[in-house]
Design a protein around this motif. Structure first.
Motif, short mmCIF file in Angstrom:
data_model
loop_
_atom_site.label_atom_id
_atom_site.label_comp_id
_atom_site.label_asym_id
_atom_site.label_seq_id
_atom_site.Cartn_x
_atom_site.Cartn_y
_atom_site.Cartn_z
N LYS A 91 0.78 -1.23 0.00
CA LYS A 91 0.00 0.00 0.00
C LYS A 91 0.82 1.29 0.00
O LYS A 91 0.30 2.33 -0.38
N LEU A 92 2.05 1.24 0.44
CA LEU A 92 2.84 2.47 0.53
C LEU A 92 3.69 2.65 -0.72
O LEU A 92 4.06 1.68 -1.40
N ASN A 93 4.00 3.87 -1.02
CA ASN A 93 4.88 4.20 -2.14
C ASN A 93 6.16 4.83 -1.61
O ASN A 93 6.11 5.84 -0.89
N PHE A 94 7.29 4.24 -1.95
CA PHE A 94 8.58 4.80 -1.55
C PHE A 94 9.61 4.45 -2.60
O PHE A 94 9.45 3.49 -3.37
N LYS A 95 10.65 5.22 -2.65
CA LYS A 95 11.68 5.07 -3.67
C LYS A 95 12.38 3.71 -3.56
O LYS A 95 12.80 3.31 -2.48
N GLY A 96 12.47 3.03 -4.69
CA GLY A 96 13.15 1.74 -4.73
C GLY A 96 12.32 0.57 -4.23
O GLY A 96 12.87 -0.50 -3.98
N LYS A 97 11.00 0.76 -4.08
CA LYS A 97 10.15 -0.30 -3.52
C LYS A 97 10.19 -1.56 -4.38
O LYS A 97 10.41 -2.67 -3.86
N ASN A 98 10.02 -1.41 -5.67
CA ASN A 98 9.98 -2.58 -6.56
C ASN A 98 11.33 -3.29 -6.62
O ASN A 98 11.39 -4.52 -6.62
N LEU A 99 12.42 -2.51 -6.65
CA LEU A 99 13.75 -3.11 -6.68
C LEU A 99 14.03 -3.87 -5.40
O LEU A 99 14.54 -5.01 -5.43
N LEU A 100 13.68 -3.27 -4.27
CA LEU A 100 13.88 -3.94 -2.98
C LEU A 100 13.06 -5.21 -2.89
O LEU A 100 13.54 -6.24 -2.39
#
Length: 268
Positions: A91-100
């Motif tokens: 639910k949250l959006n933060f930088k690098g989420k998909n890569l992590l």
């Protein structure tokens, strides 16, 4: 066609029950009957005292407490970390989420056996070998649980999340008041899988403990494997102590487990 399906399912159920029936049968035999060839299924006299002698052969009360304590602690901590991480990825959006997420997902491809030595060395340097910490700390996070709960959390429409935010709910309140109750079946399924894994764990407790005061039930079964041979009736009786709590727990929670596995996509 329906009859054939029921017959096939019944046949499969019987095949799966055979080991448990044999376990109970052996637990009620004498040693000579247990090793008899050809084997017998029903003992001539049922020796229920095997359960008493098995319980008294080792400090099983201590083993039972240790298994219960470690299972509850690891399950509770793993659920906490998994729910928080799954909510962040869902639910949250933060930088690098998909890569992590991809990097953490790749860790699921690493065999657990490869982590035994690094975990042991780390805990040894922390002076935690032969402590409850050694039995609990390595298992307080599992990306498998995170992945499964993320799938469940993503099935909840984002409109529900945004509506809650508009009404003034914080992320923390939305998670515990709305998202977690809506994902109850998935959480129960993950909980049950962790409970079974922790309760049945053998290799890790055997490696990191060296005293009876910290041994768990699966490790305690070694008490019946001596230089003079294996005491099969007592071993099977003690194995019943290990299996029975999980069997009872599954009977009470099976509908939630099936629903949770279906919802989170954990299909074989």
């Amino acid at each position: 066609m329906t009859i054939c399906i029921y017959l096939l399912i019944s046949f499969g159920a019987i095949i799966m029950l055979i080991p448990f029936i044999w376990m109970l049968s052996t637990a009620l035999k004498t040693q000579s009957e247990a090793i008899q060839v050809p084997p017998i299924w029903i003992p001539k006299i049922w020796h229920f005292e095997n359960f008493i002698s098995a319980w008294q052969a080792a400090p099983f009360a201590t083993y039972m407490f240790n298994s219960l304590f470690v299972t509850v602690a690891t399950t509770a901590l793993q659920l906490l970390t998994s729910i928080l991480a799954a909510f962040s990825f869902a639910k949250l959006n933060f930088k690098g989420k998909n890569l992590l997420f991809v990097i953490l997902l790749a860790t699921m491809m690493v065999p657990g056996e490869m982590l035994i030595i690094p975990n042991y060395v780390t805990l040894s340097k922390m002076s935690l070998i032969n402590t409850y910490g050694a039995l609990i700390i390595p298992w307080i996070a599992s990306f498998f649980s995170v992945f499964a709960l993320r799938q469940s959390f993503m099935s909840v429409p984002n409109s529900v999340y945004y509506s809650a935010k508009i009404d003034g709910a914080s992320d923390w309140r939305f998670l515990w008041r709305i998202l977690v109750p809506m994902s109850k079946s998935s959480i129960v399924a993950i909980t049950m899988l962790q409970v079974i894994g922790s309760w049945n764990s053998f290799m890790w407790p055997l490696i990191v403990t060296n005293s009876d005061s910290l041994r768990t039930l699966p490790v305690g079964l070694q008490a019946f494997m001596t230089e003079s041979g294996i005491q099969y009736p007592q071993l099977m009786a003690a194995t019943t102590f290990v299996i029975l709590p999980m069997a009872i727990l599954y009977l009470f929670l099976q509908k939630y487990i099936i629903a949770g596995i279906s919802r989170s996509g954990l299909k074989g």
